[in-house]
Design a protein around this motif. Structure first.
Motif, PDB file in Angstrom:
ATOM      1  N   SER A 131     -10.712 -43.633 -28.453  1.00  0.00           N
ATOM      2  CA  SER A 131     -11.965 -44.177 -27.943  1.00  0.00           C
ATOM      3  C   SER A 131     -12.981 -43.045 -27.849  1.00  0.00           C
ATOM      4  CB  SER A 131     -11.748 -44.807 -26.561  1.00  0.00           C
ATOM      5  OG  SER A 131     -12.984 -45.177 -25.976  1.00  0.00           O
ATOM      6  N   ILE A 132     -14.195 -43.299 -28.377  1.00  0.00           N
ATOM      7  CA  ILE A 132     -15.259 -42.283 -28.339  1.00  0.00           C
ATOM      8  C   ILE A 132     -16.593 -42.955 -28.043  1.00  0.00           C
ATOM      9  CG2 ILE A 132     -16.319 -40.317 -29.495  1.00  0.00           C
ATOM     10  CD1 ILE A 132     -14.181 -40.432 -31.619  1.00  0.00           C
ATOM     11  N   ASN A 133     -17.293 -42.426 -27.067  1.00  0.00           N
ATOM     12  CA  ASN A 133     -18.709 -42.767 -26.907  1.00  0.00           C
ATOM     13  C   ASN A 133     -19.481 -41.772 -27.769  1.00  0.00           C
ATOM     14  OD1 ASN A 133     -21.442 -42.878 -26.072  1.00  0.00           O
ATOM     15  ND2 ASN A 133     -20.854 -43.695 -24.089  1.00  0.00           N
ATOM     16  N   LEU A 188     -16.057 -36.564 -24.773  1.00  0.00           N
ATOM     17  CA  LEU A 188     -14.898 -36.138 -25.552  1.00  0.00           C
ATOM     18  C   LEU A 188     -14.089 -37.368 -25.963  1.00  0.00           C
ATOM     19  CD1 LEU A 188     -13.626 -33.105 -23.417  1.00  0.00           C
ATOM     20  CD2 LEU A 188     -15.154 -33.066 -25.397  1.00  0.00           C
ATOM     21  N   PRO A 189     -13.452 -37.332 -27.110  1.00  0.00           N
ATOM     22  CA  PRO A 189     -12.597 -38.457 -27.506  1.00  0.00           C
ATOM     23  C   PRO A 189     -11.409 -38.598 -26.560  1.00  0.00           C
ATOM     24  CG  PRO A 189     -13.118 -37.034 -29.386  1.00  0.00           C
ATOM     25  CD  PRO A 189     -13.549 -36.300 -28.158  1.00  0.00           C
ATOM     26  N   LYS A 219       4.332 -49.291 -23.560  1.00  0.00           N
ATOM     27  CA  LYS A 219       4.730 -47.935 -23.197  1.00  0.00           C
ATOM     28  C   LYS A 219       3.609 -46.952 -23.526  1.00  0.00           C
ATOM     29  CE  LYS A 219       9.736 -48.417 -23.865  1.00  0.00           C
ATOM     30  NZ  LYS A 219      10.911 -47.875 -24.591  1.00  0.00           N
ATOM     31  N   VAL A 220       3.312 -46.082 -22.592  1.00  0.00           N
ATOM     32  CA  VAL A 220       2.352 -45.001 -22.828  1.00  0.00           C
ATOM     33  C   VAL A 220       3.145 -43.766 -23.212  1.00  0.00           C
ATOM     34  CG1 VAL A 220       0.493 -43.623 -21.871  1.00  0.00           C
ATOM     35  CG2 VAL A 220       0.781 -45.999 -21.129  1.00  0.00           C
ATOM     36  N   LEU A 221       2.946 -43.301 -24.440  1.00  0.00           N
ATOM     37  CA  LEU A 221       3.729 -42.185 -24.964  1.00  0.00           C
ATOM     38  C   LEU A 221       3.006 -40.849 -24.826  1.00  0.00           C
ATOM     39  CD1 LEU A 221       4.961 -43.870 -28.259  1.00  0.00           C
ATOM     40  CD2 LEU A 221       5.997 -43.958 -25.983  1.00  0.00           C
ATOM     41  N   ASN A 222       1.690 -40.886 -24.912  1.00  0.00           N
ATOM     42  CA  ASN A 222       0.924 -39.642 -24.813  1.00  0.00           C
ATOM     43  C   ASN A 222      -0.539 -39.968 -24.543  1.00  0.00           C
ATOM     44  OD1 ASN A 222       0.694 -36.751 -24.974  1.00  0.00           O
ATOM     45  ND2 ASN A 222      -0.367 -37.037 -26.914  1.00  0.00           N
ATOM     46  N   VAL A 223      -1.192 -39.109 -23.760  1.00  0.00           N
ATOM     47  CA  VAL A 223      -2.625 -39.226 -23.486  1.00  0.00           C
ATOM     48  C   VAL A 223      -3.223 -37.830 -23.586  1.00  0.00           C
ATOM     49  CG1 VAL A 223      -4.403 -40.034 -21.894  1.00  0.00           C
ATOM     50  CG2 VAL A 223      -2.137 -41.077 -21.829  1.00  0.00           C
ATOM     51  N   SER A 224      -4.336 -37.715 -24.302  1.00  0.00           N
ATOM     52  CA  SER A 224      -4.982 -36.413 -24.434  1.00  0.00           C
ATOM     53  C   SER A 224      -6.468 -36.618 -24.681  1.00  0.00           C
ATOM     54  CB  SER A 224      -4.363 -35.604 -25.583  1.00  0.00           C
ATOM     55  OG  SER A 224      -4.507 -36.289 -26.814  1.00  0.00           O
ATOM     56  N   THR A 225      -7.212 -35.543 -24.597  1.00  0.00           N
ATOM     57  CA  THR A 225      -8.631 -35.572 -24.944  1.00  0.00           C
ATOM     58  C   THR A 225      -8.849 -34.707 -26.181  1.00  0.00           C
ATOM     59  OG1 THR A 225      -9.054 -33.758 -23.397  1.00  0.00           O
ATOM     60  CG2 THR A 225      -9.455 -36.000 -22.607  1.00  0.00           C
ATOM     61  N   PRO A 234      -4.316 -37.364 -19.117  1.00  0.00           N
ATOM     62  CA  PRO A 234      -3.798 -36.194 -19.843  1.00  0.00           C
ATOM     63  C   PRO A 234      -3.130 -35.204 -18.894  1.00  0.00           C
ATOM     64  CG  PRO A 234      -6.047 -36.712 -20.538  1.00  0.00           C
ATOM     65  CD  PRO A 234      -5.768 -37.544 -19.323  1.00  0.00           C
ATOM     66  N   GLY A 235      -1.868 -34.932 -19.103  1.00  0.00           N
ATOM     67  CA  GLY A 235      -1.166 -34.002 -18.230  1.00  0.00           C
ATOM     68  C   GLY A 235      -0.970 -34.515 -16.824  1.00  0.00           C
ATOM     69  N   GLY A 236      -1.179 -35.819 -16.602  1.00  0.00           N
ATOM     70  CA  GLY A 236      -0.984 -36.406 -15.287  1.00  0.00           C
ATOM     71  C   GLY A 236      -2.174 -36.302 -14.361  1.00  0.00           C
ATOM     72  N   TRP A 237      -3.278 -35.703 -14.828  1.00  0.00           N
ATOM     73  CA  TRP A 237      -4.442 -35.501 -13.962  1.00  0.00           C
ATOM     74  C   TRP A 237      -5.704 -35.826 -14.759  1.00  0.00           C
ATOM     75  CZ3 TRP A 237      -5.664 -35.159  -9.064  1.00  0.00           C
ATOM     76  CH2 TRP A 237      -6.907 -34.642  -8.686  1.00  0.00           C
ATOM     77  N   PRO A 238      -6.631 -36.619 -14.192  1.00  0.00           N
ATOM     78  CA  PRO A 238      -7.850 -36.967 -14.936  1.00  0.00           C
ATOM     79  C   PRO A 238      -8.639 -35.732 -15.365  1.00  0.00           C
ATOM     80  CG  PRO A 238      -7.615 -38.355 -12.986  1.00  0.00           C
ATOM     81  CD  PRO A 238      -6.567 -37.287 -12.876  1.00  0.00           C
ATOM     82  N   ARG A 239      -9.043 -35.718 -16.621  1.00  0.00           N
ATOM     83  CA  ARG A 239      -9.813 -34.611 -17.176  1.00  0.00           C
ATOM     84  C   ARG A 239     -11.199 -35.087 -17.600  1.00  0.00           C
ATOM     85  NH1 ARG A 239      -5.416 -31.548 -21.128  1.00  0.00           N
ATOM     86  NH2 ARG A 239      -3.801 -31.245 -19.541  1.00  0.00           N
ATOM     87  N   THR A 240     -12.112 -34.150 -17.674  1.00  0.00           N
ATOM     88  CA  THR A 240     -13.486 -34.468 -18.047  1.00  0.00           C
ATOM     89  C   THR A 240     -13.546 -35.101 -19.431  1.00  0.00           C
ATOM     90  OG1 THR A 240     -14.417 -32.677 -16.720  1.00  0.00           O
ATOM     91  CG2 THR A 240     -15.757 -33.500 -18.545  1.00  0.00           C
ATOM     92  N   THR A 241     -14.249 -36.226 -19.518  1.00  0.00           N
ATOM     93  CA  THR A 241     -14.554 -36.816 -20.829  1.00  0.00           C
ATOM     94  C   THR A 241     -16.064 -36.910 -21.050  1.00  0.00           C
ATOM     95  OG1 THR A 241     -14.435 -39.072 -19.933  1.00  0.00           O
ATOM     96  CG2 THR A 241     -12.416 -38.149 -20.872  1.00  0.00           C
ATOM     97  N   ARG A 242     -16.829 -36.920 -19.973  1.00  0.00           N
ATOM     98  CA  ARG A 242     -18.290 -36.941 -20.072  1.00  0.00           C
ATOM     99  C   ARG A 242     -18.814 -35.662 -19.444  1.00  0.00           C
ATOM    100  NH1 ARG A 242     -23.427 -36.746 -20.186  1.00  0.00           N
ATOM    101  NH2 ARG A 242     -24.759 -38.551 -19.798  1.00  0.00           N
TER     102      ARG A 242
END
Length: 369
Positions: free
Chosen positions: A125-127, A355-356, A340-346, A307-315
């Protein structure tokens, strides 16, 4: 003469140090109260918007409390008041830490390992903030990632079409530069869904919003919800792309709340109509610590992850290099039970001010949820 000069200096440093400690304790108390307001009064515009800055408040609160702790070793004229302020600051900080951690874990799915032989679906997902989808930085990122599903917000599709026509390139760039083979464009042209799976349009709902008195002519208060069904081969996947108004004014905050109400209705209709897995993704213009965001997850049985279990900046604002200081995690996703959630990253800076968000999922087998 030397004694006359050094005496004021000897008086200045203890006074200055005391002032720094006072400012640390008072600052920590102030920032923590602002952060706590997001939990205490989430139905008010100002308090709800404080949820965007909880990470910054936590860092400021920690530094302030540490400075205040050093002040306990110093002499103060108002020593009892100082200790009281410091205690209140520490209690407020610990309360903010606890509430933020609890809210982060409230509707969070655990990251799982893929089952043997099951297909992993990559969703991005990308704005894009109206940037050209043929931009070299963006296409290079797409070629590296090769997503199965791409959800774009603020696409301004009619302008994209003109630029592709002017460059004499195929409109949409389907199947090229990492873009999937199929595309569906929302009614307003703001939301776009690319997919390597065949797409069936379910609905594109326009949620009407009120225009703020001082809003620029570029701002459109009407936002859409784009819902599609994707034929993944094993079973259909329901996908809902979202992008509510940014709550930078009271009217736009009210627009966002109205949008969330409509999104809840759409999600409930999708879940009642079939047991197909559901993914809701986009620029929610909400931090994970927003009570309204968590309400949508809770009442619809949805889960998210970070990502990594903690919300990271995307905007981020002004410059990507400042994204940890001047930024907030507003791009989110949510999945129904069984996914199932296998991976989350920016992703990296691709030229937008977002950021995507990259999510890898595994769908439940037919008949299982």
């Amino acid at each position: 003469m030397l004694s006359f000069v050094t005496r004021p200096l000897r008086q200045f440093f203890p006074t200055f140090a005391s002032l720094v400690c006072w400012c640390g304790s008072l600052g920590a108390l102030t920032f923590c109260i602002l952060g706590l307001s997001a939990f205490a009064a989430p139905d008010y515009w100002f308090a709800d918007n404080m949820s965007f800055f909880l990470r910054q408040f936590l860092v400021a609160g920690l530094l302030g409390c540490l400075a205040g702790t050093l002040g306990l070793l110093m002499w103060h004229r108002l020593r009892l008041i100082y200790r009281t302020v410091w205690i209140l600051a520490v209690v407020s900080f610990l309360s903010l830490v606890g509430l933020t951690a609890a809210r982060t874990l409230e509707n969070t799915a655990r990251i799982e390992t893929p089952a043997t032989g099951e297909k992993v679906i990559k969703v991005i997902s990308i704005n894009t903030e109206r940037m050209f989808l043929g931009d070299k930085r963006l296409t290079a990122f797409m070629e590296r990632q090769q997503p199965d599903i791409l959800v774009i917000q603020e696409a301004l599709w009619w302008l994209q079409e003109r630029r592709w026509e002017r460059l004499e390139h195929p409109i949409g760039g389907l199947g090229e530069n990492g873009y999937p083979d199929h595309v569906e464009v929302g009614a307003s042209g703001s939301l776009v869904i690319y997919s390597n799976f065949p797409i069936r349009l379910e609905n594109s709902t326009i949620v009407l919003g009120e225009l703020h008195d001082t809003a620029s002519v570029i701002h459109d208060p009407d936002r859409e919800l784009l819902q599609v069904s994707l034929d993944t081969g094993a079973r259909d996947l329901k996908l809902l792309a979202v992008h509510p108004d940014s709550p930078r004014s009271l009217v736009r905050w009210q627009n966002k709340r109205r949008y969330f109400d409509e999104a809840d209705n759409v999600i409930q209709e999708l879940q009642q109509s079939s047991d197909d897995p559901l993914v809701v993704i986009g620029d929610w213009n909400s931090a994970p610590w927003s009570a309204r965001f968590q309400q949508t997850l809770s009442q619809n049985g949805l889960k998210t992850a970070y990502p990594g279990g903690w919300p990271r900046t995307t905007r981020f604002f002004f410059d990507y290099r400042l994204h940890w200081i001047l930024g907030s995690p507003v791009d989110q996703f949510a999945v129904s039970e069984g996914v199932k959630v296998l991976n989350v990253s920016t992703g990296p800076d691709i030229g937008s001010d977002h950021l995507p968000l990259i999510v890898e999922l595994e769908l439940p087998s037919p008949g299982n949820n």
